[in-house]
Design an enzyme around this catalytic site. Structure first.
Site, PDB file in Angstrom:
ATOM      1  N   ASP A  46     -21.831  17.049  18.464  1.00 35.21           N
ATOM      2  CA  ASP A  46     -20.728  16.108  18.250  1.00 35.21           C
ATOM      3  C   ASP A  46     -20.484  15.809  16.776  1.00 35.21           C
ATOM      4  O   ASP A  46     -20.039  14.715  16.414  1.00 35.21           O
ATOM      5  CB  ASP A  46     -20.977  14.777  18.993  1.00 35.21           C
TER       6      ASP A  46
ATOM      7  N   GLY B 257     -18.272  19.310  24.333  1.00 37.73           N
ATOM      8  CA  GLY B 257     -16.973  18.634  24.383  1.00 37.73           C
ATOM      9  C   GLY B 257     -16.442  18.607  22.966  1.00 37.73           C
ATOM     10  O   GLY B 257     -17.006  17.917  22.114  1.00 37.73           O
TER      11      GLY B 257
HETATM   12  P1  GDP Z   1     -17.822  18.421  18.438  1.00 40.81           P
HETATM   13  O1  GDP Z   1     -18.504  18.447  19.753  1.00 40.81           O
HETATM   14  O2  GDP Z   1     -18.740  18.772  17.312  1.00 40.81           O
HETATM   15  O3  GDP Z   1     -16.554  19.225  18.385  1.00 40.81           O
HETATM   16  O4  GDP Z   1     -17.405  16.890  18.190  1.00 40.81           O
HETATM   17  P2  GDP Z   1     -16.801  15.869  19.295  1.00 40.81           P
HETATM   18  O5  GDP Z   1     -15.403  16.223  19.559  1.00 40.81           O
HETATM   19  O6  GDP Z   1     -17.708  15.743  20.448  1.00 40.81           O
HETATM   20  O7  GDP Z   1     -16.951  14.509  18.506  1.00 40.81           O
HETATM   21  C1  GDP Z   1     -16.397  14.334  17.238  1.00 40.81           C
HETATM   22  C2  GDP Z   1     -15.405  13.179  17.317  1.00 40.81           C
HETATM   23  O8  GDP Z   1     -15.042  12.792  16.008  1.00 40.81           O
HETATM   24  C3  GDP Z   1     -14.098  13.569  17.987  1.00 40.81           C
HETATM   25  O9  GDP Z   1     -13.583  12.459  18.646  1.00 40.81           O
HETATM   26  C4  GDP Z   1     -13.213  13.966  16.816  1.00 40.81           C
HETATM   27  O10 GDP Z   1     -11.825  13.765  17.101  1.00 40.81           O
HETATM   28  C5  GDP Z   1     -13.660  12.983  15.784  1.00 40.81           C
HETATM   29  N1  GDP Z   1     -13.555  13.469  14.391  1.00 40.81           N
HETATM   30  C6  GDP Z   1     -13.802  14.706  13.897  1.00 40.81           C
HETATM   31  N2  GDP Z   1     -13.687  14.705  12.558  1.00 40.81           N
HETATM   32  C7  GDP Z   1     -13.373  13.429  12.198  1.00 40.81           C
HETATM   33  C8  GDP Z   1     -13.157  12.770  10.953  1.00 40.81           C
HETATM   34  O11 GDP Z   1     -13.248  13.366   9.881  1.00 40.81           O
HETATM   35  N3  GDP Z   1     -12.872  11.432  11.003  1.00 40.81           N
HETATM   36  C9  GDP Z   1     -12.791  10.734  12.180  1.00 40.81           C
HETATM   37  N4  GDP Z   1     -12.515   9.429  12.127  1.00 40.81           N
HETATM   38  N5  GDP Z   1     -12.969  11.327  13.371  1.00 40.81           N
HETATM   39  C10 GDP Z   1     -13.279  12.650  13.376  1.00 40.81           C
HETATM   40  P1  IMO Z   2     -21.147  19.565  21.609  1.00 42.34           P
HETATM   41  O1  IMO Z   2     -20.856  21.039  21.599  1.00 42.34           O
HETATM   42  C1  IMO Z   2     -24.089  16.387  22.046  1.00 42.34           C
HETATM   43  C2  IMO Z   2     -27.428  17.149  24.755  1.00 42.34           C
HETATM   44  C3  IMO Z   2     -27.472  16.275  25.990  1.00 42.34           C
HETATM   45  C4  IMO Z   2     -28.972  16.216  26.222  1.00 42.34           C
HETATM   46  C5  IMO Z   2     -29.431  17.620  25.820  1.00 42.34           C
HETATM   47  C6  IMO Z   2     -29.595  18.578  26.991  1.00 42.34           C
HETATM   48  O2  IMO Z   2     -20.025  18.741  22.085  1.00 42.34           O
HETATM   49  O3  IMO Z   2     -21.689  19.127  20.287  1.00 42.34           O
HETATM   50  P2  IMO Z   2     -27.847  19.848  28.560  1.00 42.34           P
HETATM   51  O4  IMO Z   2     -26.774  19.337  29.458  1.00 42.34           O
HETATM   52  O5  IMO Z   2     -27.360  20.794  27.508  1.00 42.34           O
HETATM   53  O6  IMO Z   2     -29.021  20.408  29.304  1.00 42.34           O
HETATM   54  O7  IMO Z   2     -28.424  18.544  27.806  1.00 42.34           O
HETATM   55  O8  IMO Z   2     -28.451  18.116  24.935  1.00 42.34           O
HETATM   56  N1  IMO Z   2     -26.155  17.879  24.555  1.00 42.34           N
HETATM   57  C7  IMO Z   2     -25.233  17.516  23.666  1.00 42.34           C
HETATM   58  N2  IMO Z   2     -25.175  16.450  22.841  1.00 42.34           N
HETATM   59  N3  IMO Z   2     -23.122  17.318  22.017  1.00 42.34           N
HETATM   60  C8  IMO Z   2     -23.176  18.406  22.810  1.00 42.34           C
HETATM   61  O9  IMO Z   2     -22.276  19.413  22.728  1.00 42.34           O
HETATM   62  C9  IMO Z   2     -24.248  18.518  23.713  1.00 42.34           C
HETATM   63  N4  IMO Z   2     -24.593  19.433  24.646  1.00 42.34           N
HETATM   64  C10 IMO Z   2     -25.760  19.022  25.142  1.00 42.34           C
HETATM   65  O10 IMO Z   2     -26.929  15.017  25.749  1.00 42.34           O
HETATM   66  O11 IMO Z   2     -29.569  15.312  25.321  1.00 42.34           O
HETATM   67 MG    MG Z   3     -18.937  17.150  21.363  1.00 39.23          MG
END
Ligand code: GDP
Ligand code: IMO
Ligand code: MG
Length: 433
Positions: free
Chosen positions: A18, A45
């Site tokens: 994330d 996600g």
């Molecule tokens: P990912 O799994 O690494 O693609 O990240 P996620 O989408 O799970 O979580 C990142 C969150 O931060 C999302 O809601 C993005 O829209 C948001 N995001 C990404 N870059 C930035 C940023 O530079 N500033 C802010 N405020 N939000 C960001």
């Molecule tokens: P993105 O791609 C954050 C975490 C879960 C749990 C551990 C194992 O959005 O960064 P799993 O379901 O993979 O067996 O869970 O890994 N986890 C993540 N945490 N971002 C993710 O994906 C994750 N995918 C798995 O929360 O701790």
């Molecule tokens: Mg994510």
């Protein structure tokens, strides 16, 4: 096409997932032809905001909002087909069709309902030791893969009879082991028949989509096409290098990007590490820079730190250089994308964890033991914050002096240049180096 990042670039999460991988993938997809996922499944996600509209990618590569770009779900991924088809429909209702430009590796393993069931049962049985998985069946599907009983996407199209046989064997085997065989044999038969009917439908729909994606990449590379690999999860969730056992079940690092696509390691020309300006983690496991007080709460609130897949609140804390440096080491990071710098605006004082002490001594390497990691004393560097809104900054020089100092400090402590700086959610809110 030509990119300053070379012909094959890999984007990797440097913390616990994330970090904001999806946003940079979306931005850079403009200059690449093919965007490939290499590991994980719908545990990921990846959120994109374009002109205020939100889209969350789980299985489909995050570059496909750009018309004409090709998406690959590589052999290292584990795929729940109903989720994939739902995501295809969601994308279509967003006004973008992936038809004809999304391919699934014939070597990718499939996740079935029984994997999801097993994931839930295992978590429950672990009680207090539970990993806090996303309950998407990820671990059980990779377990089948390693146990050499997994069912692959290619099995679905190479012969439905053999596929059906494998499905029946596996569901019976797992059902016996985990005690979820229907008591009534007739109901069990009906369930199997229904599932197989559903998958027969998928096999028809997927006929042209399931291919040898490694050969596809080779052929398109010969035509000059260039490739962006989209990492999922983060380095510290890697099954080898993460905080085992509180990890996912795949290699989330650059090595996994290669083994999960069939791209030879020597062909990767650049690696971008995505580093959130602070740290978050979902699920259990040690987190030395976690702030369980007011600051952590403020980061969660301002940063909107709730899981894009499960909606769970993310644990929040300060930037941890020990975490970043271990990621730089394992992945050979060329550049950082520091994301969400805007979230730190308004904190009078910022903290950076520069290293750990254990039993009074400086730790020289990142501990493999979670017992050690959960007992380390973080060394804290305090820096003055800034109060200005930075979301409109598009050049490094536009940033307040203290924000510039924060970025320079990251470069100094990690010995790695920061090329991109995220200053807001939207696609355009990025300082591009
Ligand atoms: P990912 O799994 O690494 O693609 O990240 P996620 O989408 O799970 O979580 C990142 C969150 O931060 C999302 O809601 C993005 O829209 C948001 N995001 C990404 N870059 C930035 C940023 O530079 N500033 C802010 N405020 N939000 C960001
Ligand atoms: P993105 O791609 C954050 C975490 C879960 C749990 C551990 C194992 O959005 O960064 P799993 O379901 O993979 O067996 O869970 O890994 N986890 C993540 N945490 N971002 C993710 O994906 C994750 N995918 C798995 O929360 O701790
Ligand atoms: Mg994510």
């Amino acid at each position: 096409m030509l990119s300053s990042l070379g012909n094959i670039c890999v984007i990797i999460g440097a913390q616990w997932g994330d970090e904001g991988k999806g946003k940079l993938v979306d931005i850079l997809s403009e200059e690449f032809d093919i965007i490939a996922r290499s590991a994980g499944g719908a545990n990921a996600g990846h959120t994109i905001y374009v002109e205020g509209r939100k889209f969350v990618f789980h299985l489909i590569p995050s570059g496909l909002l750009h018309k004409g770009k090709v998406g690959i779900i590589g052999n290292g991924c584990v795929v729940h087909l109903p989720t994939l088809f739902q995501e295809i429909e969601d994308l279509k209702s967003y006004g973008v069709s992936p038809d004809g430009r999304l391919f699934l590796s014939d070597r990718a393993h499939l996740i079935f309902e029984y994997h999801i069931k097993i994931d839930c049962i295992q978590e429950e049985r672990k009680g207090k030791q539970s990993v806090g998985t996303t309950k998407r069946g990820i671990g059980p599907a990779y377990t089948d893969k390693a146990s050499r009983i997994g069912i692959r996407a290619g099995d679905l199209v190479s012969g439905f009879e053999a596929f059906s046989e494998k499905f029946r064997t596996n569901i019976t085997r797992h059902g016996e082991m985990y005690g979820f065989l229907e008591e009534n044999p007739q109901e069990f038969e009906e369930y199997i028949a229904k599932q197989l009917e559903e998958y027969r439908g998928y096999s028809e729909k997927l006929k042209n989509m399931i291919i040898d994606t490694t050969e596809y990449i080779r052929d398109t590379r010969r035509k000059g096409k260039i490739i962006l690999v989209e990492g999922a999860q983060g380095t510290h969730l890697d099954i080898d290098f993460g905080t085992y056992p509180f990890v996912t079940s795949s290699n989330t690092t650059v090595a996994g990007a290669c083994s999960g696509t069939g791209i030879a390691p020597s062909k990767v020309e650049s690696v971008i590490g995505i580093l959130k300006a602070y740290t978050t983690r979902v699920g259990s496991g040690p987190f030395p820079s976690e702030d369980t007080g007011e600051d952590g709460e403020k980061l969660r609130k301002i940063g909107g730190e709730y899981g894009a897949t499960t909606g769970r609140p993310r644990r929040c804390g300060w930037l941890d250089i020990a975490v970043a440096n271990y990621s730089a080491l394992v992945n050979g990071v060329d550049y950082w994308n520091v994301t969400k710098l805007d979230v730190l605006s308004d904190f009078p004082t910022l903290k950076i964890i520069t290293g750990y002490k254990y039993k009074g001594k400086n730790l020289k390497s990142f501990p493999a033991s979670i017992d050690v990691l959960s007992k380390v004393e973080p060394e804290i560097l305090e820096m003055s914050g800034w109060q200005e809104d930075i979301s409109k900054c598009r050049k490094f020089e536009d940033l307040p002096k203290n924000a510039q100092k924060y970025i320079k400090k990251i470069e100094e402590l990690t010995n790695t240049p920061v090329k991109y700086i995220g200053v807001g959610m939207n696609r355009d809110a990025m300082i591009m180096g």
